[in-house]
Scaffold this active site. Structure first.
Site, mmCIF file in Angstrom:
data_model
loop_
_atom_site.group_PDB
_atom_site.id
_atom_site.type_symbol
_atom_site.label_atom_id
_atom_site.label_comp_id
_atom_site.label_asym_id
_atom_site.label_seq_id
_atom_site.Cartn_x
_atom_site.Cartn_y
_atom_site.Cartn_z
ATOM 1 N N HIS A 46 68.287 124.031 46.496
ATOM 2 C CA HIS A 46 69.903 123.930 46.534
ATOM 3 C C HIS A 46 70.315 124.362 45.287
ATOM 4 C CE1 HIS A 46 73.236 121.586 47.882
ATOM 5 N NE2 HIS A 46 73.695 121.595 46.735
ATOM 6 N N GLU A 47 69.615 123.902 44.058
ATOM 7 C CA GLU A 47 70.361 124.145 42.852
ATOM 8 C C GLU A 47 70.238 125.486 42.487
ATOM 9 O OE1 GLU A 47 72.315 122.069 41.647
ATOM 10 O OE2 GLU A 47 71.577 120.385 42.581
#
Length: 744
Positions: free
Chosen positions: A445-446
């Site tokens: 996600h990051e």
């Protein structure tokens, strides 16, 4: 002419006389009420011989009597209620009378035993011959008197007549002298210039009155929270050298009706007596909000207080020499009659500081903090774009706390960066237990956020990526705009939308599934897209039309307001918002598809190192291998640890040096006071100098050993043989950059 003040002793004397008179009146009335029940001792004896007395209660030299005739008081009510009472002189005579009567009620039977005559009733007697106190007689009435007096005083207080009681008296605090000056306020040069005129007018009014100018009656400080509105007011108090009355808007509001208006009157009466002066009302929106907005109609305590404030500021009577200074961050809900010229003539908007202002604010708050040589004020100012003065002060305070926690004496740049991260995102949660699957999802996600941000030209540059939880977030991608922008372009907004949806897009591509981790990203993206359509005229379909959704809602004013458009148009707005968000999502997904290899590398490094910094991320994005980036991260972490260890050793050296120097100063003071001999003083000084010399020698040896160890490590790294051939290295890279399998 100065009005004479009433002496407090005079007021106390008046109240004391009133209470004594009321006590005497009640005592007299109580005595009069029982006057018809008083009989003589002879009549009491007659009642006893006639058998009409059922019970007596003797207290002191008073006999309280209950008879057995019709209409007498009940047994449970005696002796609080009585039929008769009398006084007597001889205790023996009274006792003999009751005993003789009771003995005559007995007769002797045929067996010689005494028994009570049929139908006879003994007199029940309760004796207490202690002297009866006059205080005990009036104690039942004391509580009544206290309640009456308190009720009268409370009534006068609520009506504003008794300011000394406290309710109607102003809670304003008179600032005699303030240590804050304009020099202590940074990043607000124009605001200080506007307020400087008020200070100069109070010091030299002739300069303005000769030109026919008048000073503003009121100055309203408006701006976001934490920008220094109250600090500016304190600086005005410190510079003006005139009485400064400080009060919060909530101090006017009270449970009792009319108290707020009474406090306003008292505040301005005190200000008139001290004119020229300044009255400062902080958070004036607590009392100055628009009239007619309450649910209780027009006869509202807050509205009465506001009406009195309006009259005092610009009513029939002029309050010359009184300048009202107020602060709020909700000027949109203030009553128009309060903000008009004549009351608040001047409104000063205190904005968020620019990069130059932030640098000045940092210097002000860093004055009393010992800083390391690596601290760069200009870089900190660039990193703190969008922060208010209160945020910057909090950041430096957090940095100082981290330094103290680590037992060091100087704040380093590393401490300040960590303090900034704590202010923006909260403290690290290193001890939080996280499953391996959650760490992989967070890393993907990051990585998606970071890669999209780095790929788009108008996005803020990535400063740090981490899978360590902070605040409510499981991980974070920190992006900072190092430039202060007054205007934001449409293309930048679209790029920001795309970056917000980069995390969800990475989940879809790599996990072939979606998670709840993107909820905040979706919320922010939706709000931003709606503002583009409804407020900023950035929709191709609607063009330059505003739908009035930009103002903050004030429930008291807006709870009955209807939307200026119908349901069909609302649906079209929602469709346009959805179109913008879906377009950004598709764009983010396209970028993720084209950068799969880089995202896989970022994920791998995040799982191993947990944090990637700006320089290493740029290396990775530009084609560096995982080993090269990990080596760079290890080197940076090692330098950071060595730097922190060096700082700790320096702190330890400084602490020991301080203790020895303090011992020398104490010995000098003892010698001067004659508490120790010269020989003892000389011994202490020689011992201290030896310890100082030993500490310095140890410090030099440690520095030399550290340099030798560093040189040996570097030489060993240069001479390390390469054991991997090109084919093995290529296979290893291929495995590390391959697509992660979905967790079963």
């Amino acid at each position: 002419m100065e009005k004479k003040k009433n002496s407090p002793w005079k007021t106390i004397l008046i109240y004391g006389l009133i209470i004594i008179l009321v006590f005497a009146l009640i005592y007299w009335v109580a005595g009069r009420n029982n006057e018809d029940k008083k009989i003589s001792y002879t009549d009491f004896c007659t009642l006893v011989y006639e058998g009409k007395v059922s019970e007596i209660d003797v207290y002191g030299y008073t006999v309280r009597i209950r008879t057995n005739t019709e209409g007498s008081v009940k047994e449970e009510d005696f002796p609080n209620q009585i039929d008769y009472y009398c006084t007597f002189m001889s205790v023996n005579e009274l006792t003999a009378l009751i005993n003789d009567y009771n003995n005559n009620l007995f007769e002797t039977d045929e067996n010689g035993y005494k028994k009570l005559k049929e139908g006879a009733v003994l007199i029940q007697a309760n004796y207490s011959y202690e002297a009866e106190s006059w205080l005990s007689n009036i104690m039942p009435y004391v509580s009544i008197i206290v309640f009456i007096v308190l009720g009268v005083m409370l009534f006068k207080a609520m009506s504003g007549g008794n300011k000394g009681f406290g309710f109607g008296k102003s809670k304003a605090r008179l600032v005699v002298s303030s240590n804050v000056k304009f020099a202590d306020v940074a990043g607000a040069d124009e605001e200080k210039q506007e307020l400087q005129e008020i200070v100069e007018f109070l010091k030299n009014p002739a300069k303005y009155t000769e030109l026919g100018a008048r000073i503003p009656k009121g100055v309203l400080l408006v701006g976001p929270p934490g920008t220094g509105k109250t600090l500016l007011a304190k600086a005005v108090a410190g510079e003006s050298k005139v009485p400064f009355f400080s009060m919060s808007g909530s101090d006017f509001v009270e449970l009792y009706v009319g108290v707020g208006a009474s406090r306003v009157r008292d505040l301005f009466e005190s200000a008139k007596a001290s004119a020229p002066c300044i009255v400062f009302i902080d958070e004036i929106d607590a009392v100055g909000r628009q009239r007619g907005a309450g649910m209780g109609g027009g006869n509202d305590e807050r509205e009465q207080t506001l009406n009195q404030l309006l009259v005092e500021m610009d009513g029939f009577e002029t309050n010359s020499g009184i300048i009202v200074l107020a602060a709020t961050n909700r000027a949109d809900i203030l009553d128009p009659a309060l903000t008009r010229p004549g009351r608040f003539d001047r409104q000063i908007y205190v904005r968020l500081p620019d990069v130059k202002g932030r640098e000045e604010i940092i210097k002000v708050h860093a004055k009393n903090k010992p800083l390391s040589d690596d601290v760069d004020f200009k870089r900190i100012a660039r990193l703190t774009s969008g922060l208010a003065g209160a945020d910057i002060e909090n950041m430096l305070n957090e940095a100082a706390l981290l330094t103290a926690r680590d037992n060091r004496f100087k704040v380093t740049m590393v401490d300040i960066q960590e303090g900034l991260n704590k202010v923006l995102m909260g403290p690290k949660k290193v001890s939080l237990l996280i499953t391996e699957q959650d760490r992989k999802i967070t890393a993907i996600h990051e990585a998606g956020h970071a890669i999209v941000a780095q790929s788009l030209p108008n996005c803020d540059k990535v400063q740090e990526i981490s899978v360590i939880p902070r605040g409510n977030a499981g991980g974070y991608t920190l992006t900072l705009d190092e430039k202060d922008r007054t205007h934001v372009t449409k293309q930048k907004l679209l790029d920001m939308l795309t970056m917000m949806l980069g995390g969800r897009s990475a989940e879809e591509v790599f996990l072939e599934d979606i998670t709840t981790g993107a909820s905040n990203d979706i919320e922010r993206a939706t709000n931003l897209a709606r503002k583009m359509v409804a407020e900023w005229g950035m929709s191709e379909k609607f063009g330059l039309i505003s739908f009035g959704e930009g103002e903050q809602i004030f429930v008291g004013r807006d709870y009955q307001r209807q939307l200026p458009y119908g349901q069909e148009l609302a649906k079209e707005i929602d469709d346009e918002v959805r179109k913008i968000v879906e377009s950004a999502h598709a764009r983010a997904k396209q970028i993720i598809e084209s950068k799969k290899e880089v995202i896989a590398k970022v994920q791998q490094i995040l799982l191993e190192k947990e944090t990637i910094y700006k320089e290493e991320f740029e290396m990775l994005y530009n084609g560096a291998t995982v080993e090269e980036v990990e080596t760079a991260i290890d080197k940076k972490e090692k330098e950071k640890r060595e730097y922190q260890e060096k700082a700790k050793k320096e702190a330890l050296y400084e602490r020991k040096t301080r203790d020895i120097k303090l011992r020398i100063e104490t010995a000098n003071a003892y010698l001067k006071a004659g508490m120790i001999t010269k020989q003892a003083h000389e011994n202490i000084i020689n011992e201290a100098n030896k310890e100082l010399k030993q500490i310095e020698e140890n410090n030099v040896k440690q520095a030399e050993n550290q340099e030798n160890n560093t040189a040996q490590t570097e030489n060993a790294a240069k001479q390390e043989p390469l054991t991997e051939n090109k084919e093995e290295k290529k296979d290893k890279e291929k495995k590390k950059t391959s697509k992660p399998k979905k967790d079963e």
